[in-house]
Design a protein around this motif. Structure first.
Motif, mmCIF file in Angstrom:
data_model
loop_
_atom_site.group_PDB
_atom_site.id
_atom_site.type_symbol
_atom_site.label_atom_id
_atom_site.label_comp_id
_atom_site.label_asym_id
_atom_site.label_seq_id
_atom_site.Cartn_x
_atom_site.Cartn_y
_atom_site.Cartn_z
ATOM 1 N N SER A 148 0.825 -1.210 0.000
ATOM 2 C CA SER A 148 0.000 0.000 0.000
ATOM 3 C C SER A 148 0.859 1.261 0.000
ATOM 4 O O SER A 148 0.466 2.289 -0.566
ATOM 5 N N VAL A 149 2.027 1.179 0.631
ATOM 6 C CA VAL A 149 2.953 2.322 0.630
ATOM 7 C C VAL A 149 3.776 2.332 -0.642
ATOM 8 O O VAL A 149 3.943 3.374 -1.296
ATOM 9 N N ILE A 150 4.282 1.164 -1.036
ATOM 10 C CA ILE A 150 5.137 1.079 -2.230
ATOM 11 C C ILE A 150 4.363 1.525 -3.468
ATOM 12 O O ILE A 150 4.873 2.274 -4.312
ATOM 13 N N TYR A 191 -8.005 -7.672 -3.354
ATOM 14 C CA TYR A 191 -7.130 -7.414 -2.198
ATOM 15 C C TYR A 191 -6.177 -6.263 -2.495
ATOM 16 O O TYR A 191 -5.969 -5.365 -1.662
ATOM 17 N N ILE A 192 -5.565 -6.289 -3.671
ATOM 18 C CA ILE A 192 -4.560 -5.277 -4.034
ATOM 19 C C ILE A 192 -5.211 -3.897 -4.163
ATOM 20 O O ILE A 192 -4.635 -2.885 -3.745
ATOM 21 N N ILE A 193 -6.429 -3.849 -4.723
ATOM 22 C CA ILE A 193 -7.136 -2.562 -4.819
ATOM 23 C C ILE A 193 -7.428 -2.024 -3.416
ATOM 24 O O ILE A 193 -7.266 -0.821 -3.153
ATOM 25 N N SER A 226 -5.673 -2.563 -0.740
ATOM 26 C CA SER A 226 -4.415 -2.071 -0.157
ATOM 27 C C SER A 226 -3.993 -0.759 -0.803
ATOM 28 O O SER A 226 -3.446 0.129 -0.136
ATOM 29 N N ALA A 227 -4.241 -0.616 -2.116
ATOM 30 C CA ALA A 227 -3.892 0.636 -2.796
ATOM 31 C C ALA A 227 -4.687 1.805 -2.216
ATOM 32 O O ALA A 227 -4.140 2.888 -1.961
ATOM 33 N N ILE A 228 -5.970 1.585 -1.976
ATOM 34 C CA ILE A 228 -6.805 2.632 -1.366
ATOM 35 C C ILE A 228 -6.355 2.898 0.072
ATOM 36 O O ILE A 228 -6.291 4.045 0.517
ATOM 37 N N GLY A 229 -6.008 1.836 0.786
ATOM 38 C CA GLY A 229 -5.570 1.982 2.170
ATOM 39 C C GLY A 229 -4.262 2.739 2.312
ATOM 40 O O GLY A 229 -3.932 3.210 3.406
#
Length: 958
Positions: free
Chosen positions: A453-455, A504-506, A508-511
Motif C-alpha cells: 500500500s505504501v510502495i 485485495y490489491i485494490i 491495499s492501494a486505497i488503504g
C-alpha cells in the motif's frame, strides 16, 4: 565417597535405556531410577565420580546435566570452594578427555552457569570466576580440537550472560543485569576482538590452502562465527527485546567498541568470510553483518557514518554482482535481512550520498524484481524484508533534502508491477499443480499488502494503470466463462483467484492514501478502482444462489474494510473525487448511498454464507465497525436495509440465528446483536414501543423456552433443543445489553427481562450447571447486566431495582457455585468446565459490589441474606481452588484479585470474621500474587493490603 563399579555400570545401562530404548516401559523405568539418582542428597559428589569413571557418553551427559541443575537451584547450598572445584575440574576434564559433541556442549553450559552465578564471588581478594580468557587461552593455543572447545566455552558463556534463565528469574533480575553489565564492561569486547583475530587468521590459512575442507577447521570457524554473533546480539543496555521484533532494533554497541568499527577491516572480514566459506557456514557471516549494519548511529560522527555506510553499500553491491552464494536459501534470507537494515538504520538522504548508490539501487531493484517473480520458490519471510526495504524508502521520500536523485520513481513501479503480476500468475500454478495457495495464509497476505500500500503510492498513476488493465482483462475473461454453458471448474477457479488477488490489491492501494499527502487526481484513480470492484461484486452476488467463491468474498470484505477506513467516517472530505467517479459510473452520489451498498452486502453474506465461519466473522466485524462511527451510524439508521435488519432479526432471514449447535455460530450472535443494539440506540430515546417492537423475536423465543422448561419433569421435555435455545438467547441478550450504555435504554431492557425472564436463566443454570456451553453465556449475560458502565444503572431513589438486580446476581452465583463445587473433573477439563465459570462469577460479583447502585445496609436491616450468602459462596468457591491453579490461569487470578480488593474496600468486617484457615488461604494467595512475576496485575493486591492495614477491623486479624 566412592561409587562401586557395579553401580556405575548399572547407571550406564539405565542411561542407554533412557536414550536408545524403543520400549516405552523400559524407558519410563530408567527415567524414574535416574530421577531418584539426581535427587539423592549426595548427588553432587556422585555426579563428579560418575563423570570421572564413566565410559558411556550418555552417563557423562547425565552427570553434567545433573550438576547444572544442582548449581541452578536457589535452595541448593554449594560452597564457594565446591564451585571453584567444579569449575576447575570441568576445564581439566575437557582438556584431557575425548568427548562427544553433545557432552562438550553440556559441559560448556555447566561451566558458563557456574561462572555466571559466581561472578561476584571472590577468594583471597581475587574474583576467581572472572579469569575466563586466561583459563581458556590454554585451549586456544592447543590443537584445533582444543581450540574449538575453548571457543565453545566463550560462546556458551556469552550466551549464558545474555539470557535470563529460570534460575535468574527465581533469584533476582537486578542481579542478572549487574552480572551482565559487569561482563559486558570487562570481558565482552576482549572476547569479540579475540574472535575477530582468530577469524582473520583462520581465513588467511584457509585461503592459502585453497579452501576449507578440513572438518575440524570448519567446526572451529562455525563456533567462531557463533561466538561473534553472540557478542553482536548481546543485550548491551538491558532492554530484553523480543526476538520476534529484532529487525526493528538498533544494536547499542558501547562507545569503547568504536575502534573495531572505525577500522573497516572488521566489516570487510565478514564480507570476505561470506564469499570464502561454504554455504553451510556463510549464512552466519551474513547474520553477523546484519548486526554490524544495525550499529547505533550515535557511535559515529556524520563523516564516519558516511564512510561506514559507503563500505557497507559497496559490500552489498559486490554480493549482488556475484550472486552465486544467494542460491542457498539461508544465505538468501540473511541477505534480505541485510538489505532491510540498510534503510531501517540509515536515512534515504544518507544513502543517496554514497557514490555507488545509483548502481547499488539498480542491482537491489533487479534482485527484488527477480525474487518477486519467483515468490512461490522463495520463503515469505524473505520477501517481507525486501518489501520492508522498499516500503521504508518510499515512505521517506517526502523528507529527503539531498539534491542527489533517489531514483525511486524509476525502480519502484517495476517492483510494484513484479509483485502484482507474480501474484496473478501464481494462481494458475497453485491450482493446476495443487500447491498451497498463498491466499490461505491470511496473516502473510495482510502484512505484504500493508507494505504494498505504501510502495504502490510511488508513481501511483502507473500502479492504477496496471491494476485497471489486469482487472479488466480478468473480469472480461470471467464474464466470458460464465456465459458458457459449462465452464471448466479449473478455469473458473483460476479467474476467481486472480480477481480475488486484484480485489485485495485494490483495497491495499486505497488503504495507502494518507490525508496529509492526498491528491485529487489520485482520489479520482481510486474511484476507478472502486467502481470495478463494486461492479464485479454485483455480478458475483447475482450468482450466489448457484454458488460462490469464498476467496473472492473474503477479498471483497478486505476491500470494504480499507475503503471504510479511508473514505467513510467523520474525517472524510465530502468533496472527494472518489464519490464523483462513483456517481458517474454507478449512481452512488454520496456516502449514504455507499453505506447502503455496504449494508446490502452484509445482509447478502449473512444470508448466503452463514455456514462459512471466516466470511461470517469478517462480515460481522465490518458491521460492528460501521456501527461505532458517530456520523456514519446516524446515516445508517435512515437506510431501508438497516430498518429491515432491526425489524427482521430472525433465523428465517439470517440462518446463523436459527437453532444450531455450532458454538462458533453462537458466538457470532453476540457481535451481531451488539451492532444492532448500537443502531437501535441512535433514535431510541425513551420510546418503549420501538424497543418492544425490536424485542418481539426475542420475546417469542423466551416465551417458547419458558414453556419447554416448565415441562422438565414430563416426557415432553426436549432437553437439547431447550439447551441450545437458551445458549443462543443468552448470547443475543448479552450483545444488546452491552450496546445499551444509557440509563433510559438500560431501564427498558431491565423492565423487559425482570421479573419475566430471569427465572428462565436461573432454571437453565440449575439444569445445566455442569455444561460450560450453557453456563458461560448465561453467567456472562448476568455479569453484563450487573455492570454499571457509563453510570447507566442510576435508578430512581424510590426504585428497588438496584436491590432486585443484586439479589438476582446473588441467587445465580449461589445456585451455580453450590452445584459446581460437587463436580470433580480431570485436569484437562478443569478450566473450561469449572474454573472459567467461577471466574465469570467473580466478575459478576465484583460488578454487583462495586456498581454503586445498592445500599448494602438494606439487607441487614430487613434480614435479607442475599449479601451474606453470595460472600460465603465466594469464599467456598475460592477455597475449592488450589493456589497453584489460581496462579496458573491469568483470567481467573485477575478477576479474583480485583474482587478481593472490592470486598476489602467495603466489606472488611466480613473478611475479619472468617475462619482462620480461610483467612490464611487469602493471605497466602496475596503472597503468591505478589511473587508471580508477569502473571497478574499487582495494583489490586497492594491496594487490598493497604486497605487491610488501615482498617479498624485489622486488629481482629491479629
Amino acid at each position: 565417597m566412592d561409587i562401586p563399579a557395579e553401580e556405575i555400570q548399572q547407571l550406564e545401562i539405565l542411561c542407554k535405556h533412557l536414550y536408545e530404548s524403543s520400549d516405552p516401559v523400559q524407558r519410563a523405568e530408567a527415567e524414574k531410577t535416574l530421577v531418584n539418582f539426581q535427587n539423592s542428597p549426595d548427588s553432587l559428589v556422585r555426579c563428579q565420580m560418575l563423570l570421572e569413571r564413566a565410559h558411556s557418553s550418555y552417563s557423562q551427559l547425565l552427570a553434567t546435566t545433573t550438576l547444572t541443575k544442582l548449581i541452578s537451584r536457589p535452595a541448593q547450598v554449594i560452597t564457594l570452594q565446591q564451585r571453584i572445584q567444579i569449575r576447575n575440574y570441568i576445564l581439566s576434564y575437557m582438556a584431557r578427555a575425548k568427548l562427544d559433541t553433545y557432552v562438550v556442549q553440556a559441559l560448556t553450559t555447566l561451566f558458563a552457569r557456574v561462572t555466571k552465578l559466581g561472578w561476584f564471588d571472590s577468594d583471597k581478594d581475587e574474583f576467581i570466576f572472572r579469569n575466563v580468557i586466561t583459563d581458556v587461552s590454554n585451549f586456544l593455543q592447543g590443537a584445533v580440537e582444543h581450540c574449538t572447545i575453548g571457543v565453545q566455552i566463550l560462546g556458551a558463556l556469552t550466551s549464558e550472560m545474555n539470557q535470563v534463565s529460570e534460575s535468574d528469574a527465581n533469584r533476582s533480575l537486578t542481579k542478572h543485569r549487574k552480572i551482565a553489565s559487569s561482563f559486558r564492561d570487562q570481558q565482552l569486547f576482549e572476547i569479540f576482538r579475540l574472535c575477530c583475530t582468530m577469524l582473520k587468521t583462520t581465513l588467511e590459512s584457509g585461503m592459502k590452502s585453497m579452501g576449507f575442507e578440513d572438518p575440524l577447521q570448519l567446526a572451529l570457524v562455525n563456533h567462531l562465527l557463533r561466538l561473534g554473533h553472540n557478542c553482536l546480539t548481546f543485550d548491551f543496555i538491558g532492554t530484553s527485546t523480543d526476538e520476534s521484533s529484532d529487525d526493528l532494533c538498533t544494536v547499542q554497541i558501547p562507545t569503547n567498541w568504536r575502534p573495531a568499527f572505525l577500522d573497516f577491516s572488521t566489516l570487510q572480514l565478514f564480507f570476505d568470510l561470506y564469499h570464502t566459506l561454504p554455504s553451510t557456514l556463510s549464512p552466519m557471516a551474513l547474520s553477523c553483518l546484519v548486526q554490524i549494519a544495525s550499529v547505533r548511529r550515535s557511535l559515529f560522527s556524520n563523516a564516519e557514518r558516511a564512510k561506514f555506510l559507503t563500505h557497507l553499500v559497496n559490500g552489498v553491491k559486490y554480493i549482488l554482482q556475484n550472486p552465486h552464494g544467494l542460491s542457498d536459501a539461508n544465505n538468501y534470507h540473511e541477505f534480505c535481512r541485510l538489505l532491510a537494515r540498510l534503510k531501517s538504520n540509515y536515512q534515504l538522504g544518507e544513502l543517496v550520498l554514497v557514490d555507488s548508490y545509483p548502481e547499488a539501487i539498480q542491482l537491489i531493484a533487479k534482485f527484488t524484481i527477480d525474487s518477486l517473480r519467483q515468490m512461490l520458490q522463495v520463503a515469505p519471510n524473505s520477501i517481507h524484508y525486501l518489501l520492508s526495504l522498499w516500503q521504508r524508502m518510499v515512505a521517506s521520500v517526502p523528507y529527503v533534502k539531498a539534491t542527489e536523485p533517489h531514483m525511486l520513481e524509476t525502480y519502484t513501479p517495476e517492483v510494484t508491477r513484479a509483485y502484482i503480476t507474480s501474484r496473478i500468475d501464481s494462481v494458475a500454478v497453485c491450482i493446476r499443480e495443487a500447491n498451497e495457495d498463498p491466499l490461505d495464509d491470511t496473516a502473510m497476505v495482510t502484512q505484504q499488502l500493508e507494505q504494498l500500500s505504501v510502495i504502490g503510492r510511488c508513481e501511483y498513476q502507473k500502479t492504477c494503470g496496471l491494476i485497471v488493465q489486469l482487472f479488466d482483462q480478468a473480469a472480461q475473461t470471467y464474464q466470458d466463462l460464465l456465459q458458457r454453458r459449462s465452464p471448466t471448474p479449473v478455469d473458473l477457479a483460476i479467474q476467481e483467484g486472480q480477481l480475488a488477488w486484484l480485489a485485495y490489491i485494490i483495497g491495499s492501494a486505497i488503504g495507502g492514501r494518507v490525508s496529509f499527502n492526498s491528491n485529487e487526481d489520485y482520489d479520482s484513480m481510486d474511484g476507478e478502482l472502486v467502481c470495478r470492484v463494486l461492479q464485479l461484486m454485483q455480478l458475483t452476488d447475482s450468482r450466489l444462489s448457484q454458488g460462490g467463491c469464498e476467496r473472492l468474498e473474503l477479498a471483497f470484505l478486505s476491500f470494504f474494510e480499507q475503503f471504510r477506513k479511508i473514505y467513510v467516517g467523520d474525517q472524510v472530505q465530502k468533496a472527494s473525487k472518489v464519490y464523483r467517479r462513483l456517481s458517474e459510473v454507478l449512481g452512488l452520489t454520496d456516502e449514504t448511498m455507499v453505506l447502503s451498498v455496504f449494508i446490502r452486502k452484509i445482509i447478502t453474506n449473512l444470508k448466503y454464507w452463514s455456514r462459512c465461519e471466516q466470511i461470517l466473522s469478517k462480515t460481522l466485524s465490518l458491521l460492528n465497525d460501521l456501527s461505532v462511527g458517530y456520523n456514519s451510524v446516524r446515516k445508517l439508521v435512515k437506510l431501508e436495509e438497516v430498518q429491515f435488519m432491526l425489524n427482521n432479526h430472525t433465523g428465517e432471514h439470517f440462518p446463523f440465528l436459527g437453532l444450531n449447535q455450532n458454538v462458533n455460530d453462537l458466538r457470532f450472535r453476540t457481535v451481531f446483536y451488539t451492532a444492532l443494539g448500537r443502531l437501535l440506540m441512535v433514535d431510541l430515546g425513551e420510546d418503549e414501543d420501538k424497543f418492544h417492537s425490536f424485542m418481539v423475536p426475542l420475546t417469542t423465543s423466551m416465551e417458547a423456552v419458558g414453556q419447554v422448561l416448565a415441562n422438565t419433569e414430563t416426557p415432553l421435555f426436549r432437553a437439547e433443543e431447550a439447551k441450545w435455545s437458551v445458549v443462543g438467547l443468552a448470547r443475543d441478550l448479552r450483545g444488546i445489553i452491552f450496546a445499551f450504555n444509557t440509563r433510559s435504554a438500560y431501564i427498558m431492557f431491565f423492565d423487559w427481562v425482570y421479573p419475566a425472564y430471569t427465572p428462565i436463566l436461573q432454571r437453565a443454570i440449575e439444569l445445566w450447571y455442569h455444561d460450560p456451553h450453557v453456563t458461560t453465556p448465561v453467567l456472562k449475560l448476568m455479569a453484563e447486566l450487573a455492570q454499571n458502565r457509563g453510570q447507566r444503572l442510576q435508578f430512581d431513589v424510590c426504585s428497588p431495582n438496584g436491590v432486585l438486580l443484586f439479589r438476582e446476581a446473588s441467587k445465580m452465583i449461589c445456585s451455580y457455585g453450590s452445584r459446581i463445587l460437587s463436580v470433580d473433573l480431570p485436569k484437562a477439563q478443569l478450566y473450561s468446565h469449572k474454573l472459567k465459570g467461577i471466574s465469570v462469577s467473580f466478575l459478576m460479583l465484583k460488578a454487583a459490589l462495586c456498581g454503586n447502585y445498592v445500599n448494602f445496609g438494606v439487607f441487614r436491616l430487613y434480614g435479607d441474606e442475599a449479601l451474606d450468602n453470595v460472600l460465603n459462596c465466594f469464599v467456598k468457591l475460592l477455597l475449592s481452588i488450589p493456589i497453584s491453579d489460581l496462579m496458573d490461569y491469568p483470567k481467573l487470578s485477575q478477576t479474583y484479585y480485583v474482587l478481593l480488593e472490592c470486598v476489602a474496600q467495603d466489606h472488611m468486617n466480613f473478611l475479619a470474621s472468617l475462619d482462620p484457615n480461610m483467612f490464611l488461604y487469602i493471605l497466602s494467595s496475596i503472597s503468591e500474587g505478589l511473587s508471580a512475576i508477569g502473571k497478574i496485575g499487582i495494583n489490586g493486591i497492594t491496594t487490598t493490603i493497604q486497605i487491610a492495614v488501615n482498617s479498624k477491623d485489622f486488629t481482629l486479624f491479629e
